[in-house]
Design a protein around this motif. Structure first.
Motif, PDB file in Angstrom:
ATOM      1  N   PRO A  40       0.905  -1.390   0.192  1.00  0.00           N
ATOM      2  CA  PRO A  40       0.074   0.065   0.057  1.00  0.00           C
ATOM      3  C   PRO A  40       0.918   1.413  -0.167  1.00  0.00           C
ATOM      4  O   PRO A  40       0.495   2.352  -0.515  1.00  0.00           O
ATOM      5  N   ALA A  41       1.779   1.359   0.829  1.00  0.00           N
ATOM      6  CA  ALA A  41       2.733   2.775   0.698  1.00  0.00           C
ATOM      7  C   ALA A  41       3.293   2.674  -0.554  1.00  0.00           C
ATOM      8  O   ALA A  41       3.335   3.910  -0.944  1.00  0.00           O
ATOM      9  N   LEU A  42       3.968   1.867  -1.140  1.00  0.00           N
ATOM     10  CA  LEU A  42       4.664   1.900  -2.476  1.00  0.00           C
ATOM     11  C   LEU A  42       3.454   2.397  -3.570  1.00  0.00           C
ATOM     12  O   LEU A  42       3.756   3.384  -4.128  1.00  0.00           O
TER      13      LEU A  42
ATOM     14  N   ASN B  32      12.636  18.190 -10.840  1.00  0.00           N
ATOM     15  CA  ASN B  32      11.576  17.526 -11.714  1.00  0.00           C
ATOM     16  C   ASN B  32      11.319  15.955 -10.806  1.00  0.00           C
ATOM     17  O   ASN B  32       9.924  15.751 -10.852  1.00  0.00           O
ATOM     18  N   GLU B  33      12.073  15.281 -10.668  1.00  0.00           N
ATOM     19  CA  GLU B  33      11.849  14.003  -9.996  1.00  0.00           C
ATOM     20  C   GLU B  33      12.079  13.931  -8.509  1.00  0.00           C
ATOM     21  O   GLU B  33      11.042  13.269  -7.985  1.00  0.00           O
ATOM     22  N   GLY B  34      12.824  14.610  -8.030  1.00  0.00           N
ATOM     23  CA  GLY B  34      12.801  14.756  -6.405  1.00  0.00           C
ATOM     24  C   GLY B  34      11.541  15.188  -5.636  1.00  0.00           C
ATOM     25  O   GLY B  34      11.062  14.833  -4.786  1.00  0.00           O
ATOM     26  N   LEU B  35      11.109  16.563  -6.090  1.00  0.00           N
ATOM     27  CA  LEU B  35       9.910  17.111  -5.763  1.00  0.00           C
ATOM     28  C   LEU B  35       8.822  16.211  -6.010  1.00  0.00           C
ATOM     29  O   LEU B  35       7.670  16.013  -5.207  1.00  0.00           O
ATOM     30  N   ALA B  36       8.651  15.330  -6.879  1.00  0.00           N
ATOM     31  CA  ALA B  36       7.468  14.426  -7.285  1.00  0.00           C
ATOM     32  C   ALA B  36       7.558  13.245  -6.333  1.00  0.00           C
ATOM     33  O   ALA B  36       6.462  12.922  -5.718  1.00  0.00           O
ATOM     34  N   GLU B  37       8.571  12.581  -6.057  1.00  0.00           N
ATOM     35  CA  GLU B  37       8.779  11.648  -5.079  1.00  0.00           C
ATOM     36  C   GLU B  37       8.419  12.214  -3.757  1.00  0.00           C
ATOM     37  O   GLU B  37       7.793  11.419  -2.938  1.00  0.00           O
ATOM     38  N   TYR B  38       9.187  13.263  -3.234  1.00  0.00           N
ATOM     39  CA  TYR B  38       8.766  13.984  -2.051  1.00  0.00           C
ATOM     40  C   TYR B  38       7.230  13.950  -1.787  1.00  0.00           C
ATOM     41  O   TYR B  38       6.712  13.871  -0.904  1.00  0.00           O
ATOM     42  N   THR B  39       6.512  14.600  -2.760  1.00  0.00           N
ATOM     43  CA  THR B  39       4.931  14.815  -2.793  1.00  0.00           C
ATOM     44  C   THR B  39       4.456  13.341  -2.552  1.00  0.00           C
ATOM     45  O   THR B  39       3.397  13.422  -1.833  1.00  0.00           O
ATOM     46  N   GLY B  40       4.859  12.334  -3.203  1.00  0.00           N
ATOM     47  CA  GLY B  40       4.255  11.171  -2.965  1.00  0.00           C
ATOM     48  C   GLY B  40       4.542  10.644  -1.601  1.00  0.00           C
ATOM     49  O   GLY B  40       3.666   9.932  -1.025  1.00  0.00           O
ATOM     50  N   VAL B  41       5.755  10.835  -0.849  1.00  0.00           N
ATOM     51  CA  VAL B  41       5.912  10.467   0.254  1.00  0.00           C
ATOM     52  C   VAL B  41       5.025  11.341   1.383  1.00  0.00           C
ATOM     53  O   VAL B  41       4.322  10.942   2.244  1.00  0.00           O
ATOM     54  N   ARG B  42       4.901  12.689   1.158  1.00  0.00           N
ATOM     55  CA  ARG B  42       4.441  13.462   2.096  1.00  0.00           C
ATOM     56  C   ARG B  42       2.953  13.376   2.145  1.00  0.00           C
ATOM     57  O   ARG B  42       2.445  13.506   3.232  1.00  0.00           O
ATOM     58  N   LEU B  43       2.264  13.045   0.940  1.00  0.00           N
ATOM     59  CA  LEU B  43       0.824  13.095   0.868  1.00  0.00           C
ATOM     60  C   LEU B  43       0.402  11.457   0.989  1.00  0.00           C
ATOM     61  O   LEU B  43      -0.804  11.269   1.366  1.00  0.00           O
ATOM     62  N   GLY B  44       1.361  10.719   0.493  1.00  0.00           N
ATOM     63  CA  GLY B  44       0.873   9.256   0.622  1.00  0.00           C
ATOM     64  C   GLY B  44       0.843   8.638   1.832  1.00  0.00           C
ATOM     65  O   GLY B  44       0.387   7.499   2.178  1.00  0.00           O
ATOM     66  N   LEU B  45       1.652   8.978   2.866  1.00  0.00           N
ATOM     67  CA  LEU B  45       1.734   8.599   3.940  1.00  0.00           C
ATOM     68  C   LEU B  45       1.407   9.400   5.016  1.00  0.00           C
ATOM     69  O   LEU B  45       1.929  10.785   5.132  1.00  0.00           O
ATOM     70  N   ALA B  46       0.667   9.051   5.753  1.00  0.00           N
ATOM     71  CA  ALA B  46      -0.010   9.851   6.859  1.00  0.00           C
ATOM     72  C   ALA B  46       0.933  10.275   7.994  1.00  0.00           C
ATOM     73  O   ALA B  46       1.096  11.346   8.659  1.00  0.00           O
ATOM     74  N   ALA B  47       1.684   9.397   8.582  1.00  0.00           N
ATOM     75  CA  ALA B  47       2.411   9.413   9.891  1.00  0.00           C
ATOM     76  C   ALA B  47       3.839   9.998   9.722  1.00  0.00           C
ATOM     77  O   ALA B  47       4.588   9.406   8.890  1.00  0.00           O
ATOM     78  N   PRO B  48       4.289  10.922  10.267  1.00  0.00           N
ATOM     79  CA  PRO B  48       5.812  11.374  10.160  1.00  0.00           C
ATOM     80  C   PRO B  48       6.701  10.441  10.137  1.00  0.00           C
ATOM     81  O   PRO B  48       7.841  10.308   9.425  1.00  0.00           O
ATOM     82  N   GLU B  49       6.599   9.291  11.179  1.00  0.00           N
ATOM     83  CA  GLU B  49       7.584   8.318  11.211  1.00  0.00           C
ATOM     84  C   GLU B  49       7.674   7.292   9.958  1.00  0.00           C
ATOM     85  O   GLU B  49       8.483   6.906   9.252  1.00  0.00           O
TER      86      GLU B  49
END
Length: 449
Positions: free
Chosen positions: A127-129, A217-234
């Protein structure tokens, strides 16, 4: 995948992070061939994720046209109709078939009058991926409108020994910074990361701008996926560490490193300066933004070797990279012999569309980039490389593949060429070379795709 927590002083956090990393690393195989019901579930999940954000992260909603494509038969399941009516409504979705000239990739694309997020089956089952991937690609669709799309070029220095070694030292320092609770300890780790980053860029003129472009280009896209796709800071921190470890095994860092560094720099910037996303200008550099936010002088220090010993105490990374460099030089000599010095098929690039694996690209020093896997389409037709090698020259005006002795110019070792009607093979500028040429009709009325 393995992750080494070198000198970690937070065993409780390390245990939690390692637990999350194990779940990611042991994720099951990707899904089998899609069916409309499964596609609709993915589309619904994408909608729920961007609804949850509500446009807060970037000031715009990431919701929009999304299609899922089966590469086997180009069948499409989409969340809305296209502007030209190619898709039809069926069972709560829109279905159809992509034409043969449409490129297939996880990407943003324009097709049938609509700008889409395109996703290819198979999709991750973990699910996280899956959530990170969905939001990564949805961000790409909005990226140009946000003024955060850069022209990418180069980064060939990241195939060299110095480039790769210093990048891995930077990644290890970033992983430790993500593990630290205290601001002073985190700042010390970041000082090391900036030292490796600046040393690398000092050794390769132009590297700073080239690296910054891919991280945007790609770093911000992957950051966005992590920041919005995963709810908990940990979870977010664990995923960022996972990315830094996972991409060490990539065959090349030239086009893939931004996927690893983007989440790390983005999450650390969230801690240091929550307003950082509003400061991303045309020449933004994530490392420079973070150094300014934590008050670190990013100059190259005199004790670089001592800092490297903190992250590679037994010289294992250095020795592995030295071995890789010897092997790379042998490959470069072979590629230069085949793709530059020997007889080649020369393909002009005018309105090209590329599909490739960014983790396999390799730099041929001073000439261009080698693509071991590539689907390249242009007015003349389509080149498919699978298990061979194609060279895209640095000026991006032409590509070459090696011509076998006695061949017909339409196939070689690991590649095939399909020409459009009206195009033919003709002698090239050098003896033994071939190129493609259009007939009079194609020269006066180029094909539009």
């Amino acid at each position: 995948m393995s992750v080494r927590m070198i000198g970690c002083r937070h065993p409780s956090r390390a245990g939690r992070v390692l637990g999350i990393l194990a779940a990611l690393a042991l994720a099951g195989p990707a899904t089998a061939a899609p069916d409309p019901a499964a596609s609709r579930e993915v589309i619904a999940q994408a909608q729920a994720l961007c609804d949850r954000d509500g446009g807060a992260l970037w000031g715009v909603s990431l919701c929009g046209p999304l299609m899922i494509v089966d590469p086997a038969d180009r069948a499409v399941v989409a969340n809305q109709a296209d502007a030209k009516g190619a898709l039809v409504a069926r069972d709560g979705a829109y279905v159809g078939t992509l034409p043969a000239d449409a490129m297939l990739a996880n990407t943003a694309m324009d097709w049938s009058g609509t700008r889409w997020t395109q996703l290819l089956w198979p999709l991750p089952t973990e699910p996280a991926l899956l959530r990170v991937m969905l939001l990564h690609e949805m961000f790409h669709r909005e990226q140009p409108a946000l003024g955060l799309a850069r022209d990418e070029a180069g980064n060939r220095h990241l195939d060299s020994f110095d480039g790769r070694y210093l990048l891995q030292m930077e990644w290890r320092a970033l992983a430790h910074a993500l593990m630290e609770d205290g601001p002073d300890a985190r700042r010390a780790r970041l000082a090391d990361a900036f030292a490796f980053r600046q040393a690398r860029r000092a050794r390769f003129p132009g590297a700073a701008a080239e690296e910054a472009a891919l991280e945007i280009n790609e770093g911000l896209a992957e950051y966005t996926g992590v920041r919005l796709g995963l709810a908990a800071p940990e979870q977010r921190r664990a995923y960022a560490i996972y990315a830094l470890a996972r991409f060490v095994d990539a065959p090349s860092f030239v086009r893939s490193f931004g996927y690893a560094s983007g989440p790390a720099y983005g999450l650390l910037l969230d801690q240091a300066d929550p307003q950082w996303r509003g400061k991303l200008g045309a020449d933004a550099d994530l490392g420079r933004l973070l150094a300014g936010a934590v008050g670190i002088d990013a100059a190259v220090p005199a004790d670089l070797d001592a800092r490297a010993q903190r992250y590679d105490p037994e010289d294992r990374v250095r020795q592995a990279e030295q071995t890789r460099e010897r092997e790379r030089q042998a490959r470069l000599a072979a590629w230069r012999s085949q793709l530059v010095d020997g007889p080649v098929l020369v393909l002009p690039l005018a309105r090209s569309r590329f599909q490739f694996n960014p983790q396999t690209l390799a730099a041929l020093d001073g000439v261009g980039t080698v693509y071991p896997t590539l689907r390249l389409a242009d007015d003349w037709g389509e080149l498919v490389v699978d298990g061979g090698a194609a060279l895209v020259h640095a000026d991006r005006k032409h590509a070459t593949v090696a011509l076998p002795r006695g061949g017909d110019g339409r196939r070689g070792d690991g590649w095939t060429l399909a020409l459009e009607p009206g195009w033919s093979l003709v002698p090239g500028e050098r003896d033994g070379d071939l190129t493609v040429e259009a007939g009079q009709a194609q020269r006066t009325a180029p094909t539009t795709k």
